[in-house]
Scaffold this motif. Structure first.
Motif, PDB file in Angstrom:
ATOM      1  N   PRO A 271      12.062  -4.431   8.944  1.00  0.00           N
ATOM      2  CA  PRO A 271      10.903  -5.307   8.724  1.00  0.00           C
ATOM      3  C   PRO A 271      11.023  -6.094   7.430  1.00  0.00           C
ATOM      4  N   LYS A 272      10.424  -7.286   7.444  1.00  0.00           N
ATOM      5  CA  LYS A 272      10.339  -8.122   6.255  1.00  0.00           C
ATOM      6  C   LYS A 272       8.982  -7.878   5.589  1.00  0.00           C
ATOM      7  N   THR A 273       8.927  -8.103   4.309  1.00  0.00           N
ATOM      8  CA  THR A 273       7.731  -7.710   3.554  1.00  0.00           C
ATOM      9  C   THR A 273       6.869  -8.877   3.085  1.00  0.00           C
ATOM     10  N   GLY A 274       7.331 -10.125   3.279  1.00  0.00           N
ATOM     11  CA  GLY A 274       6.621 -11.270   2.699  1.00  0.00           C
ATOM     12  C   GLY A 274       5.180 -11.395   3.155  1.00  0.00           C
ATOM     13  N   LEU A 275       4.967 -11.559   4.457  1.00  0.00           N
ATOM     14  CA  LEU A 275       3.613 -11.738   4.975  1.00  0.00           C
ATOM     15  C   LEU A 275       2.804 -10.455   4.835  1.00  0.00           C
ATOM     16  N   MET A 276       3.443  -9.308   5.029  1.00  0.00           N
ATOM     17  CA  MET A 276       2.740  -8.041   4.858  1.00  0.00           C
ATOM     18  C   MET A 276       2.187  -7.922   3.440  1.00  0.00           C
ATOM     19  N   ALA A 277       2.972  -8.340   2.451  1.00  0.00           N
ATOM     20  CA  ALA A 277       2.519  -8.261   1.059  1.00  0.00           C
ATOM     21  C   ALA A 277       1.279  -9.118   0.845  1.00  0.00           C
ATOM     22  N   MET A 278       1.265 -10.329   1.408  1.00  0.00           N
ATOM     23  CA  MET A 278       0.097 -11.206   1.259  1.00  0.00           C
ATOM     24  C   MET A 278      -1.137 -10.599   1.927  1.00  0.00           C
ATOM     25  N   VAL A 279      -0.956 -10.064   3.138  1.00  0.00           N
ATOM     26  CA  VAL A 279      -2.082  -9.470   3.859  1.00  0.00           C
ATOM     27  C   VAL A 279      -2.615  -8.264   3.103  1.00  0.00           C
ATOM     28  N   VAL A 280      -1.726  -7.417   2.606  1.00  0.00           N
ATOM     29  CA  VAL A 280      -2.149  -6.219   1.882  1.00  0.00           C
ATOM     30  C   VAL A 280      -2.871  -6.594   0.602  1.00  0.00           C
ATOM     31  N   GLU A 281      -2.332  -7.552  -0.141  1.00  0.00           N
ATOM     32  CA  GLU A 281      -2.974  -7.955  -1.389  1.00  0.00           C
ATOM     33  C   GLU A 281      -4.369  -8.512  -1.134  1.00  0.00           C
ATOM     34  N   SER A 282      -4.503  -9.388  -0.138  1.00  0.00           N
ATOM     35  CA  SER A 282      -5.820  -9.955   0.171  1.00  0.00           C
ATOM     36  C   SER A 282      -6.789  -8.874   0.627  1.00  0.00           C
ATOM     37  N   ALA A 283      -6.296  -7.947   1.450  1.00  0.00           N
ATOM     38  CA  ALA A 283      -7.166  -6.892   1.981  1.00  0.00           C
ATOM     39  C   ALA A 283      -7.644  -5.948   0.886  1.00  0.00           C
ATOM     40  N   LEU A 284      -6.769  -5.607  -0.047  1.00  0.00           N
ATOM     41  CA  LEU A 284      -7.153  -4.666  -1.096  1.00  0.00           C
ATOM     42  C   LEU A 284      -8.017  -5.314  -2.172  1.00  0.00           C
TER      43      LEU A 284
ATOM     44  N   TYR B  37      -4.519   4.529   3.230  1.00  0.00           N
ATOM     45  CA  TYR B  37      -3.080   4.659   3.013  1.00  0.00           C
ATOM     46  C   TYR B  37      -2.732   4.320   1.558  1.00  0.00           C
ATOM     47  N   ALA B  38      -3.416   3.311   1.002  1.00  0.00           N
ATOM     48  CA  ALA B  38      -3.180   2.950  -0.398  1.00  0.00           C
ATOM     49  C   ALA B  38      -3.661   4.058  -1.338  1.00  0.00           C
ATOM     50  N   ASP B  39      -4.742   4.742  -0.983  1.00  0.00           N
ATOM     51  CA  ASP B  39      -5.210   5.861  -1.811  1.00  0.00           C
ATOM     52  C   ASP B  39      -4.129   6.924  -1.954  1.00  0.00           C
TER      53      ASP B  39
ATOM     54  N   GLN C 231       1.124  -1.606 -10.572  1.00  0.00           N
ATOM     55  CA  GLN C 231       2.512  -1.169 -10.680  1.00  0.00           C
ATOM     56  C   GLN C 231       2.920  -0.443  -9.401  1.00  0.00           C
ATOM     57  N   GLY C 232       4.103  -0.761  -8.929  1.00  0.00           N
ATOM     58  CA  GLY C 232       4.608  -0.128  -7.712  1.00  0.00           C
ATOM     59  C   GLY C 232       4.138  -0.797  -6.440  1.00  0.00           C
ATOM     60  N   PHE C 233       3.502  -1.961  -6.547  1.00  0.00           N
ATOM     61  CA  PHE C 233       2.948  -2.629  -5.363  1.00  0.00           C
ATOM     62  C   PHE C 233       4.049  -3.019  -4.383  1.00  0.00           C
ATOM     63  N   ASN C 234       5.130  -3.602  -4.878  1.00  0.00           N
ATOM     64  CA  ASN C 234       6.209  -4.048  -3.979  1.00  0.00           C
ATOM     65  C   ASN C 234       6.828  -2.873  -3.234  1.00  0.00           C
ATOM     66  N   GLN C 235       7.032  -1.757  -3.927  1.00  0.00           N
ATOM     67  CA  GLN C 235       7.578  -0.576  -3.278  1.00  0.00           C
ATOM     68  C   GLN C 235       6.599  -0.034  -2.238  1.00  0.00           C
ATOM     69  N   PHE C 236       5.309  -0.116  -2.558  1.00  0.00           N
ATOM     70  CA  PHE C 236       4.280   0.332  -1.619  1.00  0.00           C
ATOM     71  C   PHE C 236       4.315  -0.495  -0.334  1.00  0.00           C
ATOM     72  N   VAL C 237       4.433  -1.812  -0.460  1.00  0.00           N
ATOM     73  CA  VAL C 237       4.484  -2.690   0.714  1.00  0.00           C
ATOM     74  C   VAL C 237       5.734  -2.401   1.531  1.00  0.00           C
ATOM     75  N   SER C 238       6.856  -2.179   0.849  1.00  0.00           N
ATOM     76  CA  SER C 238       8.100  -1.873   1.561  1.00  0.00           C
ATOM     77  C   SER C 238       7.953  -0.593   2.375  1.00  0.00           C
ATOM     78  N   GLU C 239       7.371   0.434   1.777  1.00  0.00           N
ATOM     79  CA  GLU C 239       7.178   1.700   2.488  1.00  0.00           C
ATOM     80  C   GLU C 239       6.169   1.535   3.617  1.00  0.00           C
ATOM     81  N   LEU C 240       5.157   0.701   3.411  1.00  0.00           N
ATOM     82  CA  LEU C 240       4.150   0.461   4.449  1.00  0.00           C
ATOM     83  C   LEU C 240       4.772  -0.187   5.679  1.00  0.00           C
TER      84      LEU C 240
END
Length: 832
Positions: free
Chosen positions: A407-420, A489-491, A511-520
């Motif tokens: 999986p690629k993380t670009g769009l997932m990162a944007m969605v996760v950031e907006s959602a959180l 899941y973020a908790d 801190q650790g946001f990019n790694q979190f998105v990758s694991e997600l």
């Protein structure tokens, strides 16, 4: 007097209902209504409607008649009974509740019902909330026509007449599971308070049901674009671009506006309905039905008491994927999502239709375009903030091999950031497994794997694609996996995000946001594969391609398919795993014509085989399912050249190789769980006679003359090509290690060339066998395990342990494969 007049009007309307019902075409949710509701035939039924509308009552009566449900009747002041099912209106209950607050305690029909029911402790009734929607317009105010004809709560008699005329053929009736009246009665001793509590619960249920079916109110595309241009991030990017490129703010803003129009959807109910009608015709021509699982769970999440936005994250194997999901959701009475689509699909005419169906188009590459990133991020923010459901494919593109892509993380990162960042509503991610008996694009996929150029989508190509209407493609399978809340899941995996994420004091990502998105994204892929569908064609492909010459007797093939089904049923990967057809003979009967198998008559029994072209295509469908057999196939391979092994040695071998299987096939178990799962699989294989135990803690394979030996050997070959790739890579690494640091890019190229040569020498016509992405992923796993270190100059420093690992990997192969690989390495060594 008033009640007498109302009664006269009701009976007059009742006699006029037939002409009105002649206009009505309805759809119910859930499908298979009688089975899903599970009404108790020994308990009276009372339907509750969201609106006070005779038209709704008449439609409800017709639905109940068509589906064999109790038909609602006027009961007056009598309690609903088995002989006289009742119907109540929520507005009447709400008005009576308010009147009750003012002292008119006996003014509520529900209060009266409660009072009489309380006096009879043995009385119970099933309350069934029913939402009836005339059309699926969420309230997009684009014209006077929409304002007048769109179905809205509280429409008057005259307006309701026009609504029926305009939307009578697009009626959706959404039935909720029955509420147990006795439960509410038992919670409150006071009838009035119990009635208020129940009325409040019904009121919120209807609000959630409306949002789940229609979605939030829509905003005109022009307003959306203007809102994007006013977003702080976009304003800042416009100013920076104007300054850096020495252009005016108006020119930079014009560029941003063009991007916003190119990007944004123009969602409209009429567009979704139009696409749905076209798709219905196409599906009926090319498919033998659509097999859908897990929809009721999604409906329950969409109607949760706590506001919840749904994000659909499916696998991606065909252009049909996003069409299927929207079609399935729309016909199930759920709002269709906004869909992230590639800009290549924004073709003349087609792009406009897709855009009105909810598609928003994304450029393939925009990492260096700061202005586009700002506009895109603002658009994702707007969708999340307004509560629109979204669908995107984490893989980024369609899988050409049949297995999930990294999986690629670009769009997932944007969605996760907006959602959180927003705190208004929860966000639920819904993994979806999509599989096919036969994908439309299989021919082009195989050409691309052989090195052919990928063709760009075009109107001309779309016209040629209409040839699929003359062919049969079996069934598509859509399995909605277990949803999970992003915030929860973020908790667990992003500690501290709630304390500062998105506030003025901490505007940056934690801190650790990019790694979190990758694991997600990896977790989502695991959940997709955990919801895999063992379709007939995929099961047949697994069984047939595991035979030495892609040929087998029909009876033997049926036995092998039955063995595979038995394994899946004995140790499911998850509760979401689905086997549509469990009878092995029926599986083969379904798959034979679709998979292009050839049947050869013989006096000792028919034979089935696949020619070269069909066999290559079958590898695609085998790969859809291969991960389900990863561990049992690994266990079977340990006995490929050995008749007996200590059980602990088998478990240890599984633990050593599991990281590679988990990374490549997105297996759901952690490394710590591997040993337990391996022992469970051993128990299953012993129970089915594929392995035997002696009294000394050893495992033995069956005797060569036994049919279980053949099934064990076939099971081992399910993952044979995978283990060959592992062996080739480790052998080559062990060889390269003696020469010093290894350049990664060159090494991965050598792995591909090695695999291509092996494929030719062994007569294997499977382009995905030497897919470069597989070797790259294997090297990445070696780096994660510390067996290989990658330096800054992209060279690899190989640990000496790789020699032992190469020896163990070689043991997984048959003697012929071992000989081939070692001879090739010997010749390469001599040439060097």
């Amino acid at each position: 007097m008033r009640s007498f007049a109302v009664g006269i009007l009701f009976w007059l309307a009742w006699w006029l209902r037939k002409p009105m019902l002649w206009l009505v075409r309805y759809r119910v949710a859930p499908d298979d209504l009688k089975t899903k509701l599970q009404l108790n035939p020994e308990v009276p039924v009372c339907f509750v409607l969201a609106e006070r509308s005779w038209a709704d009552v008449f439609v409800l009566d017709r639905i109940c008649k068509d589906w064999g449900l109790p038909r609602p009747r006027r009961t007056g002041n009598a309690l609903p009974s088995l002989e006289r099912p009742a119907c109540l209106y929520l507005p009447v209950l709400l008005e009576a509740r308010i009147a009750g607050r003012e002292g008119a305690r006996n003014g509520s029909p529900l209060t009266g019902l409660m009072q009489r029911a309380v006096s009879d402790s043995g009385y119970n009734v099933q309350l069934v909330p029913v939402s009836i929607f005339w059309g699926r317009d969420a309230g997009k105010e684009t014209s006077l026509f929409k304002l007048f004809f769109a179905d809205t709560p509280g429409a008057g008699l005259l307006r309701k007449f026009w609504i029926i005329l305009a939307n009578g053929r697009h009626v959706l009736a959404s039935f909720a599971p029955p509420l147990d009246f006795a439960t509410f009665r038992g919670q409150e001793t006071d009838a009035t308070r119990a009635a208020r509590k129940l009325t409040r619960a019904l009121h919120f249920h209807f609000l959630r049901a409306r949002t789940a079916a229609l979605g939030p109110s829509l905003v005109r595309r022009d307003f959306v674009v203007e809102g994007l241009l006013k977003a702080p991030g976009v304003r800042l990017a416009v100013e920076q671009i104007a300054k850096e490129e020495a252009i005016t703010l108006a020119q930079a803003e014009k560029r941003a506006r063009k991007m916003a129009y190119e990007l944004s959807a123009d969602y409209a109910d009429s567009g979704v309905n139009f696409v749905s009608r076209i798709l219905a015709q196409i599906w009926n021509r090319v498919y033998s039905g659509i097999d859908v699982r897990g929809l009721e769970r999604v409906r329950a999440w969409a109607q949760r008491p706590e506001p919840t936005e749904i994000i659909y994250v499916p696998s991606h194997r065909s252009h049909a994927d996003y069409l299927l999901i929207s079609y399935v959701l729309y016909h199930a009475g759920l709002v269709s999502p906004h869909i992230a689509a590639g800009i290549n699909l924004n073709m003349p005419v087609i792009g406009g239709i897709l855009r009105r169906g909810g598609a928003f188009f994304i450029r393939r590459s925009f990492a260096k375009d700061r202005l586009y990133i700002a506009v895109f991020r603002a658009y994702v923010d707007a969708l999340i903030r307004r509560g629109y459901s979204i669908e995107f494919f984490p893989e980024g593109g369609r899988s050409r091999t049949g297995r999930l892509l990294t999986p690629k993380t670009g769009l997932m990162a944007m969605v996760v950031e907006s959602a959180l960042r927003q705190r208004v509503r929860k966000v639920a991610l819904v993994p979806i497994y999509i599989g096919y008996d036969k994908v439309w694009e299989i021919g082009s996929y195989l050409k691309e794997l052989r090195g052919g150029q990928k063709k760009q989508e075009s109107v001309q190509g779309l016209l040629k694609a209409t040839q699929i209407l003359t062919k049969s493609f079996g069934k598509p399978y859509v399995n909605f996996g277990e949803p999970y809340l992003l915030q929860d899941y973020a908790d667990q995996h992003l500690p501290g995000w709630r304390e500062g994420f998105g506030t003025e004091s901490a505007p940056e990502k934690p801190q650790g946001f990019n790694q979190f998105v990758s694991e997600l994204t990896m977790e989502n892929s695991r959940r997709i594969n955990a919801a895999a569908v063992a379709s007939p064609v995929a099961l047949t492909a697994v069984a047939l391609l595991s035979t030495p010459q892609r040929a087998a007797g029909a009876d033997e093939l049926i036995e092998q398919i039955a063995s595979l089904i038995g394994l899946l049923k004995a140790r499911p990967v998850s509760a979401d795993q689905y086997i549509p057809v469990e009878d092995a003979r029926s599986v083969l009967s379904w798959a034979e014509p679709i998979g292009g198998l050839s049947r050869i008559s013989h006096e000792w029994g028919d034979l089935l085989t696949a020619n070269d072209r069909a066999a290559v295509a079958l590898t695609y469908y085998r790969n859809n399912l291969q991960h389900l057999f990863a561990l049992p196939s690994l266990i079977a391979n340990f006995f490929r050249t050995r008749p007996e092994l200590p059980e602990q040695a088998v478990v240890t071998g599984c633990r050593a190789l599991y990281p590679f299987l988990r990374a490549e096939y997105f297996l759901r178990w952690s490394q710590d769980e591997c040993e337990t799962v391996a022992r469970e699989w051993i128990e299953v294989m012993v129970g089915q006679g594929l392995l035997m135990r002696d009294g000394a803690g050893h495992l033995q394979r069956p005797d060569v003359a036994q049919p279980q030996f053949a099934r064990l050997a076939t099971l081992g070959r399910v993952m044979g090509e995978t283990f060959e790739r592992y062996c080739m890579t480790t052998l080559l690494l062990a060889e390269e290690r003696k020469l010093g640091p290894v350049e990664r890019k060159r090494f991965e190229t050598d792995c591909r060339l090695f695999a291509e040569r092996v494929a030719v020498l062994t007569g294997r016509d499977a382009p995905e066998f030497f897919d470069p992405a597989l070797f790259s992923g294997y090297v990445s796993t070696l780096i994660e395990l510390g067996l290989v270190v990658m330096r800054d100059d992209q060279t690899l420093e190989v640990d000496a342990r790789i020699d032992r690992m190469a020896e163990r990997a070689l043991e997984l192969l048959g003697h012929g494969a071992q000989q081939t690989l070692q001879q090739l390495l010997s010749r390469r060594r001599a040439a060097s």
